[in-house]
Design a protein around this motif. Sequence first.
Motif, PDB file in Angstrom:
ATOM      1  N   VAL A  45       6.429  38.725 -26.190  1.00 41.58           N
ATOM      2  CA  VAL A  45       4.989  38.536 -26.031  1.00 41.58           C
ATOM      3  C   VAL A  45       4.636  37.055 -25.986  1.00 41.58           C
ATOM      4  O   VAL A  45       3.856  36.612 -25.134  1.00 41.58           O
ATOM      5  N   VAL A  46       5.231  36.276 -26.868  1.00 41.14           N
ATOM      6  CA  VAL A  46       4.942  34.839 -26.887  1.00 41.14           C
ATOM      7  C   VAL A  46       5.395  34.182 -25.588  1.00 41.14           C
ATOM      8  O   VAL A  46       4.692  33.335 -25.029  1.00 41.14           O
ATOM      9  N   ALA A  47       6.549  34.591 -25.063  1.00 40.98           N
ATOM     10  CA  ALA A  47       7.029  34.029 -23.797  1.00 40.98           C
ATOM     11  C   ALA A  47       6.094  34.382 -22.640  1.00 40.98           C
ATOM     12  O   ALA A  47       5.769  33.529 -21.810  1.00 40.98           O
ATOM     13  N   GLN A  48       5.632  35.624 -22.596  1.00 44.05           N
ATOM     14  CA  GLN A  48       4.735  36.045 -21.515  1.00 44.05           C
ATOM     15  C   GLN A  48       3.371  35.370 -21.607  1.00 44.05           C
ATOM     16  O   GLN A  48       2.844  34.890 -20.607  1.00 44.05           O
ATOM     17  N   VAL A  49       2.815  35.329 -22.796  1.00 44.80           N
ATOM     18  CA  VAL A  49       1.499  34.700 -22.971  1.00 44.80           C
ATOM     19  C   VAL A  49       1.589  33.203 -22.722  1.00 44.80           C
ATOM     20  O   VAL A  49       0.722  32.612 -22.069  1.00 44.80           O
ATOM     21  N   GLY A  50       2.652  32.577 -23.231  1.00 49.67           N
ATOM     22  CA  GLY A  50       2.823  31.145 -22.999  1.00 49.67           C
ATOM     23  C   GLY A  50       2.977  30.817 -21.531  1.00 49.67           C
ATOM     24  O   GLY A  50       2.393  29.843 -21.032  1.00 49.67           O
ATOM     25  N   GLY A  51       3.748  31.618 -20.818  1.00 50.09           N
ATOM     26  CA  GLY A  51       3.897  31.401 -19.381  1.00 50.09           C
ATOM     27  C   GLY A  51       2.594  31.595 -18.633  1.00 50.09           C
ATOM     28  O   GLY A  51       2.255  30.832 -17.725  1.00 50.09           O
ATOM     29  N   ALA A  52       1.839  32.622 -19.000  1.00 49.40           N
ATOM     30  CA  ALA A  52       0.563  32.878 -18.331  1.00 49.40           C
ATOM     31  C   ALA A  52      -0.445  31.769 -18.606  1.00 49.40           C
ATOM     32  O   ALA A  52      -1.148  31.316 -17.693  1.00 49.40           O
ATOM     33  N   LEU A  53      -0.518  31.320 -19.851  1.00 50.21           N
ATOM     34  CA  LEU A  53      -1.443  30.233 -20.174  1.00 50.21           C
ATOM     35  C   LEU A  53      -1.038  28.932 -19.498  1.00 50.21           C
ATOM     36  O   LEU A  53      -1.888  28.202 -18.959  1.00 50.21           O
ATOM     37  N   GLY A  54       0.253  28.630 -19.518  1.00 55.22           N
ATOM     38  CA  GLY A  54       0.721  27.411 -18.861  1.00 55.22           C
ATOM     39  C   GLY A  54       0.454  27.430 -17.370  1.00 55.22           C
ATOM     40  O   GLY A  54      -0.015  26.438 -16.795  1.00 55.22           O
ATOM     41  N   LEU A  55       0.723  28.562 -16.736  1.00 52.60           N
ATOM     42  CA  LEU A  55       0.469  28.677 -15.307  1.00 52.60           C
ATOM     43  C   LEU A  55      -1.014  28.565 -14.991  1.00 52.60           C
ATOM     44  O   LEU A  55      -1.406  27.891 -14.036  1.00 52.60           O
ATOM     45  N   SER A  56      -1.855  29.189 -15.807  1.00 54.19           N
ATOM     46  CA  SER A  56      -3.294  29.121 -15.539  1.00 54.19           C
ATOM     47  C   SER A  56      -3.822  27.695 -15.697  1.00 54.19           C
ATOM     48  O   SER A  56      -4.668  27.257 -14.919  1.00 54.19           O
ATOM     49  N   VAL A  57      -3.307  26.958 -16.659  1.00 59.28           N
ATOM     50  CA  VAL A  57      -3.732  25.560 -16.826  1.00 59.28           C
ATOM     51  C   VAL A  57      -3.286  24.728 -15.631  1.00 59.28           C
ATOM     52  O   VAL A  57      -4.060  23.930 -15.083  1.00 59.28           O
ATOM     53  N   LEU A  58      -2.043  24.902 -15.194  1.00 55.75           N
ATOM     54  CA  LEU A  58      -1.544  24.122 -14.062  1.00 55.75           C
ATOM     55  C   LEU A  58      -2.267  24.471 -12.764  1.00 55.75           C
ATOM     56  O   LEU A  58      -2.561  23.587 -11.955  1.00 55.75           O
ATOM     57  N   VAL A  59      -2.577  25.743 -12.550  1.00 53.57           N
ATOM     58  CA  VAL A  59      -3.320  26.132 -11.350  1.00 53.57           C
ATOM     59  C   VAL A  59      -4.732  25.561 -11.394  1.00 53.57           C
ATOM     60  O   VAL A  59      -5.255  25.088 -10.381  1.00 53.57           O
ATOM     61  N   THR A  60      -5.349  25.574 -12.574  1.00 52.92           N
ATOM     62  CA  THR A  60      -6.690  24.994 -12.701  1.00 52.92           C
ATOM     63  C   THR A  60      -6.668  23.505 -12.397  1.00 52.92           C
ATOM     64  O   THR A  60      -7.541  22.993 -11.678  1.00 52.92           O
ATOM     65  N   VAL A  61      -5.683  22.799 -12.919  1.00 51.39           N
ATOM     66  CA  VAL A  61      -5.553  21.357 -12.640  1.00 51.39           C
ATOM     67  C   VAL A  61      -5.368  21.125 -11.144  1.00 51.39           C
ATOM     68  O   VAL A  61      -6.016  20.254 -10.550  1.00 51.39           O
ATOM     69  N   ALA A  62      -4.494  21.916 -10.528  1.00 46.21           N
ATOM     70  CA  ALA A  62      -4.226  21.741  -9.099  1.00 46.21           C
ATOM     71  C   ALA A  62      -5.463  22.021  -8.252  1.00 46.21           C
ATOM     72  O   ALA A  62      -5.780  21.259  -7.332  1.00 46.21           O
ATOM     73  N   LEU A  63      -6.174  23.099  -8.554  1.00 51.32           N
ATOM     74  CA  LEU A  63      -7.346  23.441  -7.742  1.00 51.32           C
ATOM     75  C   LEU A  63      -8.502  22.482  -7.959  1.00 51.32           C
ATOM     76  O   LEU A  63      -9.247  22.176  -7.029  1.00 51.32           O
ATOM     77  N   ARG A  64      -8.670  21.995  -9.194  1.00 51.04           N
ATOM     78  CA  ARG A  64      -9.723  20.993  -9.436  1.00 51.04           C
ATOM     79  C   ARG A  64      -9.449  19.720  -8.636  1.00 51.04           C
ATOM     80  O   ARG A  64     -10.358  19.137  -8.060  1.00 51.04           O
ATOM     81  N   ARG A  65      -8.201  19.294  -8.608  1.00 50.90           N
ATOM     82  CA  ARG A  65      -7.850  18.111  -7.829  1.00 50.90           C
ATOM     83  C   ARG A  65      -8.038  18.378  -6.349  1.00 50.90           C
ATOM     84  O   ARG A  65      -8.539  17.537  -5.618  1.00 50.90           O
ATOM     85  N   ALA A  66      -7.642  19.569  -5.896  1.00 52.51           N
ATOM     86  CA  ALA A  66      -7.775  19.900  -4.482  1.00 52.51           C
ATOM     87  C   ALA A  66      -9.240  19.950  -4.067  1.00 52.51           C
ATOM     88  O   ALA A  66      -9.604  19.464  -2.995  1.00 52.51           O
ATOM     89  N   GLN A  67     -10.095  20.519  -4.930  1.00 51.28           N
ATOM     90  CA  GLN A  67     -11.518  20.570  -4.601  1.00 51.28           C
ATOM     91  C   GLN A  67     -12.140  19.187  -4.628  1.00 51.28           C
ATOM     92  O   GLN A  67     -13.019  18.885  -3.846  1.00 51.28           O
ATOM     93  N   GLY A  68     -11.660  18.338  -5.534  1.00 53.20           N
ATOM     94  CA  GLY A  68     -12.171  16.976  -5.578  1.00 53.20           C
ATOM     95  C   GLY A  68     -11.681  16.135  -4.421  1.00 53.20           C
ATOM     96  O   GLY A  68     -12.335  15.167  -4.018  1.00 53.20           O
ATOM     97  N   SER A  69     -10.534  16.479  -3.842  1.00 53.94           N
ATOM     98  CA  SER A  69      -9.964  15.706  -2.738  1.00 53.94           C
ATOM     99  C   SER A  69     -10.545  16.094  -1.393  1.00 53.94           C
ATOM    100  O   SER A  69     -10.435  15.348  -0.439  1.00 53.94           O
ATOM    101  N   SER A  70     -11.143  17.276  -1.302  1.00 53.10           N
ATOM    102  CA  SER A  70     -11.637  17.745  -0.010  1.00 53.10           C
ATOM    103  C   SER A  70     -13.158  17.718   0.000  1.00 53.10           C
ATOM    104  O   SER A  70     -13.822  17.716  -1.023  1.00 53.10           O
ATOM    105  N   SER A  71     -13.684  17.705   1.189  1.00 54.13           N
ATOM    106  CA  SER A  71     -15.143  17.790   1.339  1.00 54.13           C
ATOM    107  C   SER A  71     -15.471  19.124   1.995  1.00 54.13           C
ATOM    108  O   SER A  71     -14.784  19.559   2.917  1.00 54.13           O
ATOM    109  N   GLY A  72     -16.476  19.782   1.527  1.00 52.87           N
ATOM    110  CA  GLY A  72     -16.859  21.071   2.081  1.00 52.87           C
ATOM    111  C   GLY A  72     -16.167  22.218   1.367  1.00 52.87           C
ATOM    112  O   GLY A  72     -15.498  22.053   0.364  1.00 52.87           O
TER     113      GLY A  72
END
Length: 114
Positions: A45-72
């Motif tokens: 359970v700890v491995a699954q939850v940790g992986g899911a939380l880590g992935l969600s944080v990294l995807v959020t970071v990536a998409l925030r940067r992508a939205q900030g880098s693009s216009s529209g």
Amino acid sequence: YWGSILPGMIVLGVSSGIIMPAAANSAFHGIRDEDASLASAIQNVVAQVGGALGLSVLVTVALRRAQGSSSGLNVPSAAYADGYALAFEVCSAMVPIVGIVALLGARTKRSEAT
């Protein structure tokens, strides 16, 4: 694929095969036989939850940067690449921090280990 993805996948496969049994062994050290199934469930359970939380944080970071880098509303592939590059940098920066925390957390007294 052969020069960029495959080498990383080989390293990931070999290192996971070496690290995961050792991590499971250290997680179950000192567990009584009647508590082994509970300890295994908690580790999974700890491995699954940790992986899911880590992935969600990294995807959020990536998409925030992508939205900030693009216009529209349409995010071009260059903005996505910029966002994923930042996510990889964040992940790479976390590796030594997690390693230090793991080393400090793995210390046990000599009398407890025997």
